[in-house]
Design a protein around this motif. Structure first.
Motif, short mmCIF file in Angstrom:
data_model
loop_
_atom_site.label_atom_id
_atom_site.label_comp_id
_atom_site.label_asym_id
_atom_site.label_seq_id
_atom_site.Cartn_x
_atom_site.Cartn_y
_atom_site.Cartn_z
N VAL A 148 146.64 8.67 -34.23
CA VAL A 148 145.34 9.30 -33.94
C VAL A 148 144.38 9.02 -35.09
CG1 VAL A 148 144.13 11.50 -33.69
CG2 VAL A 148 146.26 11.11 -32.43
N LYS A 149 144.88 9.19 -36.31
CA LYS A 149 144.00 8.98 -37.47
C LYS A 149 143.50 7.54 -37.50
CE LYS A 149 146.18 12.44 -40.45
NZ LYS A 149 147.05 12.64 -41.62
N SER A 150 144.40 6.58 -37.27
CA SER A 150 143.95 5.19 -37.39
C SER A 150 143.03 4.80 -36.23
CB SER A 150 145.11 4.23 -37.60
OG SER A 150 145.78 4.01 -36.41
N SER A 155 141.04 6.81 -34.64
CA SER A 155 139.74 7.50 -34.80
C SER A 155 138.86 6.76 -35.81
CB SER A 155 139.92 8.97 -35.18
OG SER A 155 140.45 9.09 -36.47
N ILE A 156 139.49 6.19 -36.85
CA ILE A 156 138.70 5.44 -37.84
C ILE A 156 138.18 4.15 -37.20
CG2 ILE A 156 138.85 4.14 -40.01
CD1 ILE A 156 140.91 6.36 -40.89
N TRP A 162 144.15 19.88 -37.74
CA TRP A 162 143.75 18.73 -38.55
C TRP A 162 142.36 18.29 -38.09
CZ3 TRP A 162 142.12 13.69 -38.44
CH2 TRP A 162 142.18 13.01 -39.68
N SER A 211 138.95 15.68 -38.72
CA SER A 211 138.45 14.45 -39.36
C SER A 211 137.51 14.80 -40.52
CB SER A 211 137.62 13.63 -38.37
OG SER A 211 138.43 13.03 -37.43
N PRO A 212 137.59 14.01 -41.61
CA PRO A 212 136.73 14.30 -42.77
C PRO A 212 135.24 14.44 -42.42
CG PRO A 212 138.26 12.51 -43.26
CD PRO A 212 138.47 12.87 -41.81
N THR A 263 148.27 20.99 -33.72
CA THR A 263 149.66 20.55 -33.53
C THR A 263 150.47 21.66 -32.85
OG1 THR A 263 150.50 21.42 -35.60
CG2 THR A 263 149.51 19.22 -35.68
N LEU A 299 150.25 11.72 -34.90
CA LEU A 299 149.09 12.06 -35.74
C LEU A 299 148.61 10.84 -36.53
CD1 LEU A 299 147.14 14.25 -36.64
CD2 LEU A 299 148.79 14.96 -38.38
N GLU A 300 149.56 10.05 -37.02
CA GLU A 300 149.16 8.85 -37.78
C GLU A 300 148.37 7.88 -36.89
OE1 GLU A 300 149.24 8.46 -41.02
OE2 GLU A 300 150.01 10.51 -40.87
N ASP A 323 135.46 11.17 -34.13
CA ASP A 323 136.07 12.23 -34.94
C ASP A 323 137.00 13.07 -34.07
OD1 ASP A 323 134.77 11.60 -37.40
OD2 ASP A 323 132.91 12.28 -36.46
#
Ligand code: AMP
Ligand code: MG
Length: 306
Positions: free
Chosen positions: A272-274, A276-277, A293, A295-296, A287, A269-270, A282
């Motif tokens: 994926v977040k980085s 995606s940024i 989860w 994206s903002p 899970t 997940l970590e 997005d």
């Protein structure tokens, strides 16, 4: 003002279109023709496709379309450090994915086949549109990205006609153009990975974007009580054991949404977040614990189905 809807079978899946506007019929038919044309070029399982010729001889000048898809597939391989690997085909074949004889190979078979998998061995000559492989037996499979390219082509075609809005779904690979008449957004259902097809976990309201989901619920097989998915980890040679039930990527271009959804399925997940940024995409992640989860950027446009 007229609407036209169609359903065809192509690229190994069901393809639905909903188009609105004076030339909706013409646009839908043009897209159907385009999809059939692309399938003839890039189908891994059709003996005479351009891709199959390349795979059998190992060096070949391809069309601009095929070259572009291969170029972007290599780019995504690089950006995901090989989680997506354009050269994964020998492993896909070894496991019998999409064939009638899916099976768990021996460790020796996996070890030997892994020698053929490395996206860095795929060489692209941008001027000559020639693609070549370093090793005999190497192959390319565009199954993780070709539907995305077809969706992008569909949107280009909608723009060429007198069309006010369009929606195309290639087996869960959705792209939308503008908005439906009288509405602000298209509603795109996000599949519940543990439910039946068309059982949605949430709805995303969007315009001019693509939404692509990868997960093992789509295609898998069982052997000795264990379930194996169709996305392979190119480093181990085994199907990915993901932390997620599904990964949905929302991007401007469907080819990237398609490629990254396949790639991110095997990441944490970590990571994926980085990614995606960095890649300005997005995501909606479900899970294994069924947590969602989002994206903002898309939280406001996403509604969970109760
Ligand atoms: P998708 O359904 O878009 O996630 O793509 C999955 C398909 O891509 C599989 O059915 C294989 O044909 C192929 N594939 C499997 N593993 C990989 C991988 N690691 N990189 C690229 N393509 C893959
Ligand atoms: Mg994909």
């Amino acid at each position: 003002m007229s609407n036209f809807e169609s359903r065809i079978l192509a690229m190994g899946t069901i393809i639905d279109q909903k188009v609105q506007g004076n030339e909706s019929y013409e646009a839908v038919k043009a897209v159907e023709e385009e999809i059939k044309r692309l399938q003839k070029l890039m189908n891994f399982y059709e003996e005479n496709s351009e891709l199959s010729i390349l795979n059998s001889i190992g060096s070949y000048k391809v069309s601009e379309d095929t070259f572009k898809v291969i170029r972007i597939a290599k780019e995504i391989s690089e950006k995901t450090e090989g989680s997506f690997d354009i050269s994964a085909a020998p492993l896909v074949k070894l496991w019998g994915i999409f064939s009638d004889d899916e099976r768990v190979p021996t460790e020796n078979e996996i070890k030997d086949t892994l020698k053929l998998v490395n996206y860095k061995d795929i060489n692209l000559d941008n001027d000559k549109l020639n693609v070549s492989f370093d090793k005999k037996g190497q192959m390319i499979d565009l199954g993780a990205i070709a539907k995305g390219y077809a969706a992008d082509k569909a949107i280009e075609i909608y723009k060429m006609y007198d069309v006010t809005g369009g929606f195309i779904n290639l087996g869960g690979n959705v792209s939308v153009y503008n908005s439906p008449v009288g509405k602000e957004y298209w509603n795109v259902g996000i599949q519940n990975p543990i439910g039946k097809r068309d059982n949605f976990i949430g709805v995303l309201m969007i315009n001019n974007k693509s939404v692509v989901t990868s997960g093992n619920y789509e295609r898998n097989f069982e052997s000795d009580g264990k379930t194996y998915g169709h996305i392979i980890n190119p480093k181990t040679g085994w199907p990915v054991e993901s932390e997620f039930l599904s990964v949905t990527v929302i991007a401007d271009k469907s080819i990237y949404a398609d490629g990254f959804s396949t790639a991110l399925f095997s990441k944490s997940l970590e990571a994926v977040k980085s990614i995606s940024i960095k890649e300005e995409i997005d995501v909606i992640i479900i899970t294994k614990e069924s947590e969602v989860w989002v994206s903002p950027n898309v939280i406001e446009n996403f509604v969970l189905v109760k």
